[in-house]
Design an enzyme around this catalytic site. Structure first.
Site, PDB file in Angstrom:
ATOM      1  N   CYS A 255     -18.790 -19.200 -91.960  1.00 28.07           N
ATOM      2  CA  CYS A 255     -18.410 -20.815 -92.257  1.00 28.07           C
ATOM      3  C   CYS A 255     -16.982 -20.972 -92.703  1.00 28.07           C
ATOM      4  CB  CYS A 255     -19.262 -21.079 -93.591  1.00 28.07           C
ATOM      5  SG  CYS A 255     -21.262 -20.905 -93.841  1.00 28.07           S
ATOM      6  N   GLY A 259     -10.206 -22.332 -91.257  1.00 27.42           N
ATOM      7  CA  GLY A 259      -9.661 -21.002 -90.717  1.00 27.42           C
ATOM      8  C   GLY A 259      -8.531 -20.535 -91.705  1.00 27.42           C
ATOM      9  N   GLY A 260      -8.569 -21.167 -92.854  1.00 21.52           N
ATOM     10  CA  GLY A 260      -7.316 -20.633 -93.827  1.00 21.52           C
ATOM     11  C   GLY A 260      -7.683 -19.268 -94.130  1.00 21.52           C
ATOM     12  N   LYS A 261      -8.845 -18.810 -94.464  1.00 21.00           N
ATOM     13  CA  LYS A 261      -9.129 -17.564 -95.050  1.00 21.00           C
ATOM     14  C   LYS A 261      -9.130 -16.544 -93.627  1.00 21.00           C
ATOM     15  CE  LYS A 261     -12.013 -19.473 -98.720  1.00 21.00           C
ATOM     16  NZ  LYS A 261     -11.895 -21.015 -98.202  1.00 21.00           N
ATOM     17  N   CYS A 377     -16.530 -23.137-103.410  1.00 20.27           N
ATOM     18  CA  CYS A 377     -15.542 -24.052-103.988  1.00 20.27           C
ATOM     19  C   CYS A 377     -16.298 -25.002-104.978  1.00 20.27           C
ATOM     20  CB  CYS A 377     -14.569 -24.738-102.951  1.00 20.27           C
ATOM     21  SG  CYS A 377     -15.705 -25.836-101.799  1.00 20.27           S
TER      22      CYS A 377
END
Length: 434
Positions: A255, A259-261, A377
């Site tokens: 998931c 794409g930050g992580k 989150c």
């Protein structure tokens, strides 16, 4: 419903509010359509007003019920949202009362309300005359700005922290940046911000992070085109360090979009053997491709259902898995105020079922001795501690890798609450496969 034929700031703002509250559209989607018609300054005003209405909706609706004898229906319903915008301007913004009334009344004609301009004018004038802006409800649910079901769940889960959680939810979110250490050191980036006269603070707990004090368009910040940084909240920046991926390992980010992580994992561990970033929405993966390209990073992007590994998994086990599970997003309401009205109580049970199905399916793709980080989150225990506790009780090959010493299988993981150390609400738990 299409945007008003003629461009008008208040008509377009009311249209955005209507689309979210009545049509269930995401503010991100409809804001982009409306803002494209306006200058940067007006676009910022439009967003501020719409988000303000979402934050204070229960109070605004209470005033509406007091001043509007009969609700508007059908094609005229959008005019109620225009009135809410008029109330918000008078009660919570710096807009003059005269402008809040006259410009809002004039916008009615563009929304099919030419014959109701007199009614709208009377309602907004009565709001002024009765000085309702100074008469705020004492009802704690209305003051919270949340729907009743969500207020009650948060109050039940966090009775002692309720006031601080609500305050955190209703504060504008700060802008966190994560410096891309593959392209620029944090020290060099701080120097670039200082040279551009952009004020910032450094986070002592986040080695790659800076927090902007001065707000500025992201694309105008130093090094944007060169991929020197990403925008990522401090809570989300904890995922990659908790995963602790090592050189030579095979990693799954599930998931993953936008794409930050994924990017943070790649930035921290350039010697990875292979990283698969999985998401079920092709449009979000397209955005992820653009983000990774700007940051000069690469991963294998796969569009598939995480709960059905037989459709995408090649049978090679992963050393580490980051499961950023689909959730209610109640931890990021301060950043996306429309979530409180888009999310319904019935959604939570559906999300819980989906989370657990993905959790159990991904577990079989993890190597013995491998690590899985479960993240959401959300601040609702049903999506967080209770999910992980259940998983531990039903999987004998799973054990807790504590993030802090006080963790137990009955109360696993770390729950970050909105506003804590300036972060969004977030949850993490780390599991080891024996």
């Amino acid at each position: 419903m299409k945007l008003p034929a003629r461009v008008d700031l208040r008509a377009d703002t009311a249209w955005v509010i209507f689309q979210v509250l009545e049509q269930g559209k995401s503010s991100r989607e409809v804001l982009a359509l409306a803002q494209a018609r306006h200058s940067k300054q007006d676009s910022a005003w439009l967003q501020e007003m719409a988000m303000g209405v979402f934050r204070h909706l229960p109070q605004l609706q209470l005033w509406l019920r007091e001043l509007l004898n009969q609700p508007l229906k059908g094609s005229k319903k959008i005019l109620e949202h225009l009135i809410l915008l008029g109330f918000y301007q008078q009660a919570y913004s710096r807009v003059s009362d005269h402008a809040a009334v006259s410009a809002t009344v004039n916008a009615a004609e563009l929304l099919g309300g030419k014959g109701l301009k007199g009614l709208i004018n009377a309602v907004l004038r009565n709001f002024q005359r009765k000085q309702l802006a100074q008469q705020l409800s004492e009802d704690p649910i209305i003051r919270s700005g949340l729907p009743k079901w969500l207020y009650k769940r948060i109050a039940s889960a966090y009775p002692e922290q309720l006031d601080s959680i609500l305050a955190g939810m209703n504060q504008p979110a700060p802008i966190w940046l994560r410096v891309n250490q593959q392209q620029c050191t944090k020290q060099a980036y701080c120097a670039a911000l200082a040279a551009a006269n952009i004020r910032f603070s450094e986070s002592q707990s986040h080695p790659d992070a800076v927090i902007l004090i001065d707000r500025a368009p992201i694309t105008s910040l130093p090094g944007y085109d060169e991929g020197w940084f990403s925008v990522q909240d401090g809570a989300a920046q904890l995922a990659a360090p908790l995963l602790e991926a090592q050189a030579g390992e095979r990693v799954l980010d599930c998931c993953a979009a936008p794409g930050g992580k994924t990017a943070h994992i790649l930035e921290r561990t350039p010697g990875l053997n292979h990283l698969i970033a999985l998401d079920s929405e092709a449009s979000r993966l397209k955005r992820m491709t653009e983000n990774l390209t700007r940051l000069q990073l690469s991963a294998e992007l796969v569009c598939a259902d995480a709960a059905a590994p037989e459709n995408w998994w090649d049978g090679n086990l992963f050393d580490r898995i980051l499961l950023d599970a689909p959730c209610s997003a109640t931890g990021v309401i301060r950043r996306h105020p429309d979530i409180r009205w888009l999310r319904k109580a019935a959604d939570i049970e559906t999300l819980e079922t989906l989370q657990y199905r993905i959790f159990t399916q991904l577990w079989r793709t993890l190597k013995p001795g491998g690590t899985l980080v479960y993240a959401t989150c959300s601040i609702l225990p049903n999506e967080n501690t209770r999910q992980v506790s259940r998983f531990l009780s039903e999987h004998s090959d799973a054990s807790l890798m504590p993030i802090y010493q006080e963790e137990t299988p009955e109360r696993p993981g770390r729950q970050i609450l909105p506003g804590e150390q300036q972060m969004d609400g977030f949850y993490y738990a780390r599991l080891l496969k024996s």
